[in-house]
Design a protein around this motif. Structure first.
Motif, short mmCIF file in Angstrom:
data_model
loop_
_atom_site.label_atom_id
_atom_site.label_comp_id
_atom_site.label_asym_id
_atom_site.label_seq_id
_atom_site.Cartn_x
_atom_site.Cartn_y
_atom_site.Cartn_z
N LEU A 171 44.53 67.38 65.37
CA LEU A 171 45.25 67.63 66.25
C LEU A 171 45.81 66.18 66.06
N ASN A 172 45.39 65.36 66.08
CA ASN A 172 45.69 63.71 66.28
C ASN A 172 45.75 62.80 64.75
N SER A 173 45.20 63.76 63.41
CA SER A 173 44.27 63.50 62.50
C SER A 173 46.22 63.18 61.67
N GLN A 174 45.80 62.11 60.37
CA GLN A 174 46.74 61.42 59.70
C GLN A 174 47.41 62.57 58.33
N LYS A 175 48.04 62.36 57.66
CA LYS A 175 48.05 62.97 56.71
C LYS A 175 47.74 64.57 56.21
N GLY A 176 48.00 65.25 56.97
CA GLY A 176 48.31 66.52 56.93
C GLY A 176 49.67 66.97 57.60
N THR A 177 50.15 68.30 57.31
CA THR A 177 51.31 69.20 58.19
C THR A 177 50.36 69.80 59.53
N ASP A 178 51.36 70.19 60.22
CA ASP A 178 51.05 70.70 61.42
C ASP A 178 50.60 71.84 61.05
N ALA A 179 50.79 72.55 60.12
CA ALA A 179 50.27 74.16 59.67
C ALA A 179 48.74 73.77 59.19
N GLU A 180 48.39 72.65 58.29
CA GLU A 180 46.97 72.24 58.23
C GLU A 180 46.28 72.32 59.72
N LYS A 181 47.01 71.64 60.21
CA LYS A 181 45.79 70.85 61.13
C LYS A 181 45.52 71.99 62.31
#
Length: 459
Positions: free
Chosen positions: A117-127
């Motif tokens: 959930l705190n990762s980078q370069k991804g959309t919120d939906a993907e996370k």
């Protein structure tokens, strides 16, 4: 190195990749930290870790009967101990493959849950979707573990009965005291509830969790808790999203060779496979007799060695489970499916006294499993009769997968289904009573030596 590491090793490559950023602010050469959303997707795509589940229950359940001396001798010590319900399965130097597999999966899921959930370069939906997939896989792993190594869920004792260590973070250096059966079930249900709103109805591929698989696992969980109303409710929720059945008549001419492989199988709600591929899992005579040769599950999914050109690599008498060989998949499927959900819903209906509705579901399934279109529907005199038919049908439908062991264990709480089982193995007779502690798999001595707080099951 502290012994705590051992319960969940070997682990994913991700373990070696997670610690660097605690000490430096730049990525070191040849070292990749878990940083981007795609990194977590790669973990969740590792089907070699996440798709595998259990193998020992295939040998424990009463749908398996290995009576040939040659076949018995070929099992080896660990599998021989499993088959004979021994006090111990492994020595102090041997690993428990099923235990290791589940905790390896849990570790991977915990890595994702802690960081995606705190990762980078991804959309919120993907996370959110990756996060939810990890919750479902973790829930399934704990449901399997608690039903292998813990007592059968009983609302009167679940708060004190020992389950398994409950690890919810990727921290390896924690004590491994066993959580209670009740706490494990609460965690399973919580993981599944949290996951549902974050998942699509159906997956891109059936190795990935979706709403349908979360609902299906909730149905299995409530069934084991003897909350039959909720088991039926969630089975129905799963079936509203996915309800396609394979009509085995369509595959009779090819002897089953054209049955879809698991990734294309419309019945699978979440693909899960056995850890190992046993050679010639012989099916018990009483089950084969109850099926009969007109049942296409008998004709296509079991086989004598002599009829198939030696495709079984060991000798045996009778018929053995054959489904994993007929279409080239070569894995034993054990995950939740459309037929299983139909039968869970049917059991719920029968226990509610809804005889007609329960039998309608049974016949809707069976008509897809017989050789001719002139199928004669089964009927039940009353709800008790319907329940017996449902239980017997489930044993036929899930034969050879290991799921029977979990039903056998939970049904010991029903006087009508509790039975004493016996086996002869290498000249010795072994007995398993409905109240036997041998329904609890032993914790491996290796793990207890390294983690003294890990209590052994009563034997």
């Amino acid at each position: 190195m502290k012994a705590r590491n051992f319960i969940i090793l070997p682990v994913l490559l991700a373990l070696a990749l997670t610690g660097c950023k605690k000490y430096v602010e730049i990525e070191q050469t040849s070292v990749r930290t878990l940083k981007y959303t795609s990194d977590y997707r790669y973990i969740m795509n590792n089907n070699s870790v996440l798709e595998g589940t259990f193998s020992y229950p295939i040998l424990s359940g009463d749908d398996t009967d290995i009576s040939d001396p040659t076949r018995q001798n070929s099992l080896g010590d660990i599998l021989g101990n499993v088959y004979s319900w021994s006090a111990k399965y492994t020595s102090e130097t041997q690993s428990d493959n099923d235990w290791d597999r589940q905790y390896k999966s849990i570790y991977s899921c915990n890595e994702v849950i802690a960081g995606v959930l705190n990762s980078q370069k991804g959309t919120d939906a993907e996370k959110q979707r990756i996060y939810a997939e990890a919750l479902v896989h973790r829930a399934y792993a704990y449901l399997i573990l608690v039903n292998m190594y813990g007592k059968q869920y009983n609302s009167a004792t679940a708060a004190t009965d020992l389950g398994v260590p409950l690890l919810l973070t990727p921290n390896l250096f924690v004590k491994l005291n066993r959580a209670t059966v009740g706490d494990i079930y609460k965690q399973v249900l919580n993981d599944l509830r949290v996951s549902i709103s974050r998942l699509p109805d159906l997956p891109d591929y059936n190795v990935r969790p979706a709403k349908v698989s979360a609902y299906a696992i909730m149905a299995k969980t409530y069934l084991n808790m003897r909350d039959f109303a909720n088991a039926g409710l969630y089975a129905d929720s799963a079936l509203r999203l996915q309800n396609t059945l394979l009509d085995l008549k369509s595959y009779e001419a090819s002897n089953g060779a054209t049955i879809p492989v698991r990734l294309n199988n419309p019945e699978l709600m979440l693909s899960k496979t056995s850890n190992v591929l046993y050679t010639a899992v012989s099916i018990s005579d009483d089950l084969l007799t109850s099926m009969g040769p007109n049942d296409l599950r008998y004709k296509l999914f079991t086989a004598p060695r002599s009829n198939f050109g030696g495709q079984f690599s060991t000798a045996f008498t009778g018929r053995a489970y054959f489904r994993y060989q007929i279409n080239g998949d070569f894995v034993i499927l054990s995950g939740p499916s459309v037929p299983e959900m139909m039968l869970i819903k049917a059991e719920s209906l029968a226990r509610e006294g809804k005889t007609t509705e329960a039998m309608t579901l049974v016949n809707d399934l069976r008509i897809k499993r017989f050789t001719t279109a002139n199928y004669t529907p089964l009927s039940a005199a009353n709800a008790s009769d319907a329940l017996t038919i449902v239980i017997n049908e489930k044993r036929k439908e899930l034969l050879g997968t290991g799921n029977r062991w979990f039903d056998q264990k939970r049904l010991n709480l029903d006087a009508a289904f509790a039975q004493t089982k016996t086996r002869v193995f290498k000249g010795n007779t072994y007995t398993l009573t409905p109240t036997s502690n041998r329904y609890l798999y032993p914790i491996g001595d290796k793990y207890i030596l390294l983690n003294p707080e890990l209590e052994q099951n009563p034997r």
